[in-house]
Design a protein around this motif. Sequence first.
Motif, short mmCIF file in Angstrom:
data_model
loop_
_atom_site.label_atom_id
_atom_site.label_comp_id
_atom_site.label_asym_id
_atom_site.label_seq_id
_atom_site.Cartn_x
_atom_site.Cartn_y
_atom_site.Cartn_z
N UNK A 1 -16.60 4.55 -2.39
CA UNK A 1 -15.93 5.77 -1.83
C UNK A 1 -16.15 6.92 -2.75
N UNK B 1 -7.48 4.73 5.81
CA UNK B 1 -8.90 4.89 5.64
C UNK B 1 -9.51 6.14 6.38
N UNK C 1 -14.64 0.22 -3.95
CA UNK C 1 -13.65 1.53 -4.20
C UNK C 1 -14.88 2.38 -4.64
N UNK D 1 2.68 1.47 -2.53
CA UNK D 1 1.32 1.27 -2.89
C UNK D 1 0.58 0.30 -1.63
N UNK E 1 -6.36 12.44 -4.39
CA UNK E 1 -7.81 12.17 -5.09
C UNK E 1 -8.83 12.26 -4.31
N UNK F 1 -8.42 9.47 5.08
CA UNK F 1 -9.15 9.59 3.95
C UNK F 1 -10.72 10.26 4.24
N UNK G 1 -9.11 14.26 -11.88
CA UNK G 1 -8.55 13.35 -10.84
C UNK G 1 -8.86 11.87 -10.98
N UNK H 1 -0.41 -0.11 -13.98
CA UNK H 1 0.29 -0.87 -12.86
C UNK H 1 -0.77 -2.02 -12.84
N UNK I 1 -1.44 9.21 -3.05
CA UNK I 1 -2.28 9.36 -4.17
C UNK I 1 -3.80 9.38 -3.89
N UNK I 2 -4.01 8.36 -2.93
CA UNK I 2 -5.43 8.28 -2.69
C UNK I 2 -5.93 9.57 -1.92
N UNK J 1 -9.92 0.75 -0.60
CA UNK J 1 -8.84 1.67 -1.22
C UNK J 1 -8.27 0.62 -2.09
N UNK J 2 -7.78 1.34 -3.27
CA UNK J 2 -7.16 0.70 -4.34
C UNK J 2 -5.61 0.13 -3.88
N UNK K 1 -2.57 1.85 -5.99
CA UNK K 1 -2.33 3.45 -5.43
C UNK K 1 -1.63 3.49 -4.54
#
Lengths: 258, 331
Positions: free
Chosen positions: A94, B152, A91, B139, B107, B155, A10, A21, B103-104, B95-96, B99
């Motif tokens: 996380x 958030x 990140x 995104x 993951x 998640x 993952x 990207x 997707x987040x 958070x990216x 993405x």
Amino acid sequence: MSLEPRVIAALGRRALSVQFRRAQLLMPTFVLPLMLLAVIASGTSSAQDLEGFPAVGSYLSFVLPGTIIQGALLAGLTSGIALASDIESGFFDRLLAAPVRRVSLVLGRLAGTLGLSVLQTAFFLLVALPFGARYPGGVAGLAGTVVLAAVTAVGIGGIAAAIALRTGSLSLMQSIFPFVFVLLFTAPAFFPRELLTPVLADLAVFNPLTYVVEASRGLLAGDAELGSPIAGLGASLGLAIATTALAVFALAERLRTT
Amino acid sequence: MPPLDAAAPAVEVRGLVREFKGGIRAVDGLDLEVRGGEIYGFLGPNGAGKTTLVRILTTLLRPTSGSARVAGYDVVTDADRVRRSIGVALQEAAIDPLMTGRELLRMQGALHALRGSEAKRRASELLDRVGLTTAGDRRVGGYSGGMRRRLDLALALVHRPDVLFLDEPTTGLDPTSRAALWREVRSLNDEGTTVFLTTQYLEEAEQLADRVGIIAGGRLEAEGTPDVLKARVGEPMLIVTVDDPADADAAREALRELGRVEPCAPGGTPERVVVRTVRGKEAIPPAIRALDERGVAVASVEVESPTLDDVFAAVTGSRLEGAAEPESAAA
Ligand SMILES: Nc1ncnc2c1ncn2[C@@H]1O[C@H](COP(=O)(O)OP(=O)(O)OP(=O)(O)O)[C@@H](O)[C@H]1O
Ligand SMILES: [Mg+2]
């Protein structure tokens, strides 16, 4: 010690898709090596007439392994940059807050590097075809080159990750960029070892990339005289294992001191 | 995972200290307990040490000394079990931007050992729950602040945690987004999730928290239910403004039986009469009747209750920036 394949996959998938990207990571990995290849192949092909140059189909075929390894270096470096950016943005926290082995966080990142390098190498090999590159080594030679490059990318990715983990600094990671070329030019990436200046030739012996480039040259040409695949695999695997361990250690150190 | 001992507190902090390089004690000897099923609001100004505490409780930072247990597990020696039990939404929504929300979430599911299909289903479920179904495949870089916060939260919920940590979940959100997030937190709590949230907003602590801890300079300055904390500061004030300052004494006389009449402050406004009364807003009708009987003409009658800001001022000696206006009921 149990691995966490699902977690590693993952994280690797995420690293890879984000790579595609982000233009500033894509440029150096896919475009820059090709540009350098174009310049070198068009400007210095007369180098092949020099005495001491091994017999390779064309100069393009000779320098292509250099380009491939350069790509692997940049793939490794950009994964360090991406990691530093994850750390700076938070990140990475996380990931740290998740119930996964800390080793998996490093391995997941490097899995992304591996995947990137495979795609890159395939891309370079393909793009060079219409310009006259030939691969007498056949499928085995091509596959071997892909593997060598991927393992090398992990090896460089490990160093880059270790630095990113120790410093957590994106700007520092970016400033490391030029050193990649030092590594590259102390290996016979674009010229055979015999044509390097004595100092460089001495240095090249200690540069693991020397063996990787020569091995890939041998594999693509189907001529072990040009480079031993075993030496190349040994050098790249040794590098990858050592630097992965270094990155794992750097993460442990980071966690201990925060 | 062994079942959580019902008697064990969800969060238990003992003598916790965290010192940073340079000698800053961000957390300076904290003791606190959060019971299972509770919403605990940790209220404090910038730099009070809220994030530092949350990072220790979520295993991201090591304590310098003291101990902390979450869901019954020690955050240092049993970090992995703690991580399995908690959901975390950090202050800087980590958070990216490249993405997508889905997707987040997938993951995050993998990080919590969900199988692919399970992670996929859970992602859809949670996107729906926080109202991001249509935005889920976009995104995150293009999300608004409120959408990011909701993602958030989603998640943090992927693995149905027992204890949820939210570090300033609504800072920077508009009132509508804030209210939506509050509703979501309440409903999670109704489902049995223990919530530990930090905030700079008095209203948030008041609206959401069963109990509030006030932190300043890394120390717990006061703790209790919002009502108990407010009662500590003082009784509500009934404030009567008379038309003619000459009537002020007659008004004081008339309001005597409602509570404790404060003497006219020297230099204060002479037409203002203040009575401290536990009856709060309920004192307004009898006050108007009593004043009417004595023929005192009034311009206004209002009640001011102490707010958490008053509590905050009383325990720390300073006010929270951007604190709400005192609650008042005018007549
Ligand atoms: N990594 C660090 N290194 C040094 N000092 C730190 C670090 N993190 C926090 N501090 C200091 O610790 C104190 C508490 O910070 P903390 O972030 O916990 O406060 P906070 O209550 O979360 O504030 P805010 O409301 O602004 O988020 C501050 O003085 C801060 O400067
Ligand atoms: Mg904070």
